[in-house]
Every structure is written in C-alpha cells, then in structure tokens.
Design a protein around this motif. Structure first.
Motif, PDB file in Angstrom:
ATOM      1  N   ASP A 128       0.887  -1.186   0.204  1.00 23.16           N
ATOM      2  CA  ASP A 128       0.233  -0.146   0.170  1.00 23.16           C
ATOM      3  C   ASP A 128       0.904   1.495   0.003  1.00 23.16           C
ATOM      4  N   THR A 180       1.713   4.382  -1.817  1.00 22.89           N
ATOM      5  CA  THR A 180       0.951   4.876  -2.701  1.00 22.89           C
ATOM      6  C   THR A 180       1.648   5.758  -3.724  1.00 22.89           C
ATOM      7  N   ASP A 207     -18.627   1.721  -7.774  1.00 19.92           N
ATOM      8  CA  ASP A 207     -17.964   1.268  -6.763  1.00 19.92           C
ATOM      9  C   ASP A 207     -16.219   1.253  -7.125  1.00 19.92           C
ATOM     10  N   ILE A 208     -15.653   2.509  -7.074  1.00 23.76           N
ATOM     11  CA  ILE A 208     -14.544   2.573  -7.903  1.00 23.76           C
ATOM     12  C   ILE A 208     -13.303   1.869  -6.874  1.00 23.76           C
ATOM     13  N   ASN A 209     -13.626   1.788  -5.536  1.00 21.33           N
ATOM     14  CA  ASN A 209     -12.855   1.213  -4.599  1.00 21.33           C
ATOM     15  C   ASN A 209     -12.496  -0.289  -4.925  1.00 21.33           C
ATOM     16  N   ASN A 210     -13.539  -0.986  -5.777  1.00 26.74           N
ATOM     17  CA  ASN A 210     -13.632  -2.411  -6.132  1.00 26.74           C
ATOM     18  C   ASN A 210     -13.290  -2.675  -7.466  1.00 26.74           C
ATOM     19  N   SER A 211     -13.106  -1.654  -8.237  1.00 23.71           N
ATOM     20  CA  SER A 211     -13.187  -1.664  -9.626  1.00 23.71           C
ATOM     21  C   SER A 211     -11.374  -1.594  -9.924  1.00 23.71           C
ATOM     22  N   HIS A 268      -9.815   1.334 -11.671  1.00 24.77           N
ATOM     23  CA  HIS A 268      -9.728   2.597 -10.954  1.00 24.77           C
ATOM     24  C   HIS A 268      -8.591   2.426  -9.856  1.00 24.77           C
ATOM     25  N   LYS A 269      -7.816   1.391  -9.722  1.00 31.18           N
ATOM     26  CA  LYS A 269      -6.720   1.335  -8.810  1.00 31.18           C
ATOM     27  C   LYS A 269      -5.911   2.459  -8.984  1.00 31.18           C
ATOM     28  N   PRO A 270      -5.549   3.017  -7.911  1.00 33.00           N
ATOM     29  CA  PRO A 270      -4.730   4.231  -7.619  1.00 33.00           C
ATOM     30  C   PRO A 270      -3.352   4.014  -8.141  1.00 33.00           C
ATOM     31  N   ASN A 280      -6.221   6.084 -15.314  1.00 36.01           N
ATOM     32  CA  ASN A 280      -7.308   5.227 -14.881  1.00 36.01           C
ATOM     33  C   ASN A 280      -8.567   5.093 -15.801  1.00 36.01           C
TER      34      ASN A 280
END
Length: 672
Positions: free
Chosen positions: A428, A430, A487-491, A494-496, A501
């Motif tokens: 994690d 970033t 739900d971009i957190n689980n897409s 869309h990962k940071p 993205n």
C-alpha cells in the motif's frame, strides 16, 4: 618453539651442543622413532642430509619428502632446514629430480656449523608450490620435460651426452614412467637426436595420463551426469578427454562431424552440452564434410537445440578462435595446455562452469511460460489463402529466455525492479505508479526486429510488471470486477497505482482497454466476459464489467514470487502446493520430460503451484504408466532431473515415497 632434529645416533652429543639454546626439542636417530612421531607438532625441523638409516646416501631428502606430503596444515608450514658435510652447490650437482628440489628450495648449512640456527617461519606460498606441484609425480616429470624442451631448442648439442643424462634422470624415477618411455630409453634403433624428440612427445603423453589419474583428483562423482556430445577427430586424444569428462558427464564420443550431426538430429533434445574441435580432419588430413564450426552454427541456429551449451577444444591460437566464434575465452579447452598440464590445470573449474551453464540453459528446453497467445509464440512466416506472406508470432517468449541466458545480469536487475514495484503496491505504498500504455497492435509482430535490445527489454519489463500484478491480486479462474463506476474502490480499472485509470484514459493499447480481452494477448492471459452478457456492447458505455481471469502457464520467476511472498498476496497458493512444494516441482519436471519424450501432453497442471492432492495422484499414475514406454536415453534424463532435488531441503514423507518409488523403477529396469 618446538624443534625436531633428525640425525645420526653417533652425533647426538653434537646436536645437544648445537641446540642448547632451544628448550623444546626432540631428537630422533632412527626410522622407527621417526615413524612413531606426530610430525605436525613441530614448527622447525632440522635434517641431516647424509642420514645412514638406509642405503640412499642422501636419505635425509627422502625423509623430508615424507614430511612435506603428510603435513596436514598448509597454512602453517614447518621451517625445514638441512645440514650436510657437502656444500649446497655440490649437492645440487650430485642429486636428481626430487632431491634437487629440496637442495635448491630449502635452507642448507655446511658442517661443522658454528652459527645460530634461524627459527623463522617458512613461506606459505613456496610451501604450497612444493607440495601441490614440485613434489608430485606430474611436477617431477614436467620439470624434466621442461628442461628437455629447452635443450632441444639450443643450436649446438651433443645429442649422445644429452640423451645419456636424461636417461639417467628418468631411470632414477622409473616407477613414474610408462612402458613406452622405458622401451625408448633402451632402444638401439633410433639416433640420440631422434630419441630425444620422441622422448619429449612421450613425456607429454605420460603427463596427460598422470593428470587424468592424479591421486588428488576426485575420481568419484555422485552428482548429476548430464548428456554431452564430444567431437574430436584425433581418436587417441578423444579417448583421453572422454576419460576425463566421463567422471562428471554421460559422454557420447564421435570422431566424425557428420556422425555428430546425425546424433543431434536423432536425439538432440537429450543432449545438454556439445564439446567439439573446430578443425575436423579425416585419416588423410583432409577436411571432413562437417567441421566443428558448422556444428556450433547448427546448434546455435536450431530452435530444437537452443538449450545445448557449446564448448570448444582446439589447437588454434586464442586470436584465431576469437575471430571464428563469439565465445568466452574461459569456455575453451586449449590442446597446448592439456598437452603440458593434462586435465589438472583449471579443469575442475572449467567443468563447474559448464555444469552451471547447462543448468541455466535447461530453461530453453522447456521454455515454461505463456504459450497460447500469438505475441509470445516464435515468429513464423506463413502463406495465406490469397498467396500473401503472413507473419505470426512476436517471439517474446524466446527473447525472455535468451535474455536470461545471454544477459543474466540485465535479466536479474529487470526482475528486481519488477518485484520492488509490485511489493510496494502490495504494501500500500501510494507513491508507486504503473504505466498502462502499450505498443500498438500493428507494431507487435516485428517489434524485436525493429527495436533495440534496450527498448525490447523495457517493453518486456512493462508486460511482466502487469503480469505479476494480476497474479498477485487474482487466482486462476477468479471473477474480476474489471470496471465499476458506482464502486471505484473495488474496480480494477480505478486502482490508484494506474498512471491512466478509467476516468482519464480507457482506450485501446492499454491493459485497461475498452475490451478487457483486447490486450490480454500481450500479457499472455485469457479473459471471458461475464457481465454484460451481450458481447457486442461498447464497453466504455457500460457502467460495470466483470470478467473471468485465466492465468495460463506462468514463468518460474512468477511462481517463485508467489511462494516467497504468499502472505502479502491478495491471491493465494493452495495449501497442498504450499506444503509439498518440492514434490510438486519435482513431479512437474518429470511430467515435462515424459511429454518431451513421447511428444504428447499429459493431463497435468500448467504450473507446479497449481497442484492439489487429486492432481498429484493423477500425475504419479501418469508417470508410472508412461515411463514404461520411454527410451533409455530419456530415463537417464529423468533420473538426472530427480537427483537435483535430493539435496534440497528435507523432503516430507509423501515426496520421499515418490522418490523411492521412481528410483526403484529405474534401478530395477522396470522401465524397459
């Protein structure tokens, strides 16, 4: 300082007087007392040259030779000094060979002696030279042969006197000679000049024999014996080099280049090494139809033989060889070196490097990794129905393995960077950003031809980074939420860590393509669209996309990463494979060998980390069933494969049972 005096009994009083300032000393005056000594306890050893223990007038040197050869700690050699009633120069003129080494190499004192005794330590390097070379059988003969070579190069010689002197020297060490030299020394048929030249050749040959049979050479080797093809036109020399190689390898010897080509064509995939003379002549000294350089080219240019490690044995000068082949100078066996030193001078190092290269090159034989996708397949030119030439395959899988072999440091550094990036993301961090843009589809088929190696490595690194991310987050057959605008957190899109993205860039030529299967051919994975069910929809207009992810075959480096960092991964390695990983890897390569031998595909997992208990049982049954029909050559290959795992960390009971079962099959010849 512990000192030992080796002397005559009648001179004991003289020794006590000579050594009165030495407190810790032992005096021996007969052979029996000497044999009962622990010789390694002494730091200084003083020897009378003219010991009267045996008939030899200079028996002190024989005692010294015994001390040197039986000394255990070469890092702390003793200070050996000699005392004699004769001057050192006179001793040098009167002694021969081994004794002469001691005369010129150690301190000598003339008797009567009135000076103080020197108790300094002896030179380690000088000691090792004497023990490892000068006092060995080959060292003694090499010195004589070296002297003879120098004499033969002189312009004016009395050949009769010179021959007599060498005859006397050699008969003094008769036990080191072979019948050919002994017969030559007593021959009446040749002139002295002819006998001297013949003697030089015979000594070279005898040195090769001694070095092959050197008592310090490990004549037993219990490791893997890889299959080697040896090609040498000189049959006598070929037998000698085969004898040296047989200790470490399973050697097939050919004296003819054409026979070697046939051997490679028939069973090329069982050979792991080729050692050939560059210049191959027939019995009339005319070039054979197939030369050694052509064998090297044949193996280098054949995809079937890419895994074969190439070596040269040659009498050509180094410059000549370097102009003919692109080969590390340390990979060449020089006939001139073998002629003088035999197979002792650096031969074990040469063998070790050859074995290491064979192990590395073996990956080219199986080329584990993505194979279903065109991008990774070898480049092929095919004619379509319209008669037009069509190029398929980009050759990146072979490029991967060639890079691993030919540029190992670049390969390791590439993987180090990839693993660092992926581990940062798994932890994690970033700050790690991954590029998503790839090359255009039209540029993929001939990318390697049009681009530099640096650009090709850069593309390979980008692809492998994406591959490692996918298998770190998802298991084979997982359903993946590829895109979810709500739900971009689980897409995944869309990962940071993606540089572009879904919100900014979601077009062709990225791993985040509007069609998720579009660029998975580049990655070597397969996808099946689950949602939406309609296949022809424009996916960038669909709010949610779900796919099924299929890994296909992984590279070994990827499987090792999964094992090493299993606790960090969002995906997992199944419990059976994690617990019995050595067994899984072993069985995987056995199945690979059987598939290669029978040219079929057994129903086995694509990756050894995919093994379950049920799949393992099936593979064991497949091995037992199919092994019976495998040719003898492949049994050796399979047996050698299994040996490599015997020295790995302790096998569990299940793997030991399989190990014993398979070894029993081979040893009892039930595979026939």
């Amino acid at each position: 300082m512990n000192a030992l005096f080796i002397w005559r009994e009648e001179s004991r009083k003289y020794i006590n007087k000579l050594s009165k300032k030495i407190d810790n000393k032992v005096i021996v005056c007969n052979n029996e007392s000497f044999q009962n000594l622990e010789i390694n306890d002494f730091e200084c050893i003083f020897i009378l040259v003219e010991l009267n223990w045996e008939n030899n007038p200079f028996y002190g040197y024989e005692v010294a030779s015994s001390i040197v050869m039986n000394w255990r700690n070469d890092e702390n050699p003793p200070n050996i000094q000699f005392f004699s009633f004769i001057s050192q120069l006179s001793l040098f003129n009167q002694t021969k060979d081994v004794d002469k080494f001691f005369v010129k190499s150690f301190k000598h004192h003339s008797l009567p002696f009135n000076e103080g005794i020197n108790l300094k330590t002896y030179s380690k390097s000088k000691w090792k030279y004497l023990k490892k070379y000068a006092l060995t059988k080959s060292g003694i003969l090499e010195t004589i042969n070296h002297d003879l070579k120098n004499d033969l190069n002189k312009s004016q010689l009395n050949f009769e006197d010179i021959f007599i002197s060498y005859k006397e020297r050699l008969l003094g060490i008769k036990s080191l000679l072979n019948p050919a030299i002994i017969n030559l020394l007593s021959s009446q048929k040749l002139s002295s000049n002819q006998k001297l030249n013949e003697l030089h050749l015979f000594l070279n040959k005898r040195l090769r024999e001694l070095n092959i049979l050197d008592e310090n050479k490990p004549i037993e080797y219990n490791g893997v014996k890889e299959k080697i093809l040896l090609v040498e036109d000189d049959k006598e020399f070929g037998k000698e080099i085969k004898a040296a190689l047989d200790i470490y390898f399973d050697v097939n010897y050919k004296s003819n280049g054409l026979d070697a080509i046939k051997a490679l064509e028939i069973g090329g995939d069982i050979y792991q090494g080729l050692i050939t003379d560059l210049e191959l002549l027939d019995e009339n000294q005319i070039d054979q139809p197939v030369q050694g350089i052509e064998l090297i080219e044949y193996v280098s240019n054949s995809k079937k033989h890419k895994h074969i490690v190439k070596r040269i044995v040659s009498g050509l000068p180094r410059k000549g060889i370097s102009e003919l082949v692109n080969m590390d100078i340390n990979d060449i066996l020089y006939k001139s070196v073998i002629a003088f030193y035999g197979f002792s001078e650096g031969f074990d190092i040469w063998v070790k490097k050859l074995k290491n290269d064979i192990k590395a090159f073996r990956s080219l034989k199986y080329m584990k990794g993505p194979e279903k996708k065109i991008f990774w397949q070898d480049t092929k030119k095919e004619v379509d129905k319209k008669g037009e030439v069509k190029i398929t395959g980009s050759g990146f899988k072979r490029f991967y393995y060639n890079l691993q072999i030919e540029e190992s440091q670049i390969f390791k550094e590439m993987w180090s960077r990839i693993e660092t990036k992926v581990l940062n993301i798994l932890n994690d961090e970033t700050s790690e950003i991954i590029e998503t843009k790839f090359i255009k589809i039209d540029d993929r088929h001939n990318f390697l031809e049009k681009n530099t190696k640096e650009n090709s490595v850069a593309l390979l690194e980008q692809i492998l980074t994406h591959r490692l991310l996918w298998i770190s987050f998802f298991n084979d057959k997982d359903q993946v939420v590829y895109k979810d605008n709500s739900d971009i957190n689980n897409s995944w899109s869309h990962k940071p860590f993606w540089k572009e993205n879904y919100n900014r860039y979601l077009k062709k030529n990225t791993t985040l393509s509007v069609k998720p299967d579009g660029d998975f051919g580049l990655l070597g994975f397969t996808t099946i669209q689950i949602l939406p069910k309609e296949k022809k929809l424009v996916l960038d207009e669909v709010p949610k996309v779900i796919i099924q992810f299929q890994t296909n075959q992984l590279f070994i480096e990827e499987e090792k990463f999964k094992l090493n960092y299993n606790s960090l991964l969002k995906s997992s390695v199944n419990d059976f494979a994690q617990k019995y990983i050595e067994l899984c890897e072993l069985t995987y390569w056995w199945i690979a060998n059987i598939n290669l031998a029978k040219e079929n595909k057994l129903n086995a997992p694509l990756n050894f980390t995919d093994y379950t208990e049920e799949k393992m049982k099936q593979s064991i049954n497949d091995i037992l069933f199919n092994a019976k029909s495998i040719k003898k050559e492949y049994k050796t290959v399979i047996k050698n494969e299994i040996i490599e795992y015997q020295d790995s960390k302790e096998f569990n009971n299940l793997s030991k049972n399989l190990q014993n079962l398979l070894n029993n099959i081979i040893s009892n010849n039930t595979l026939d």
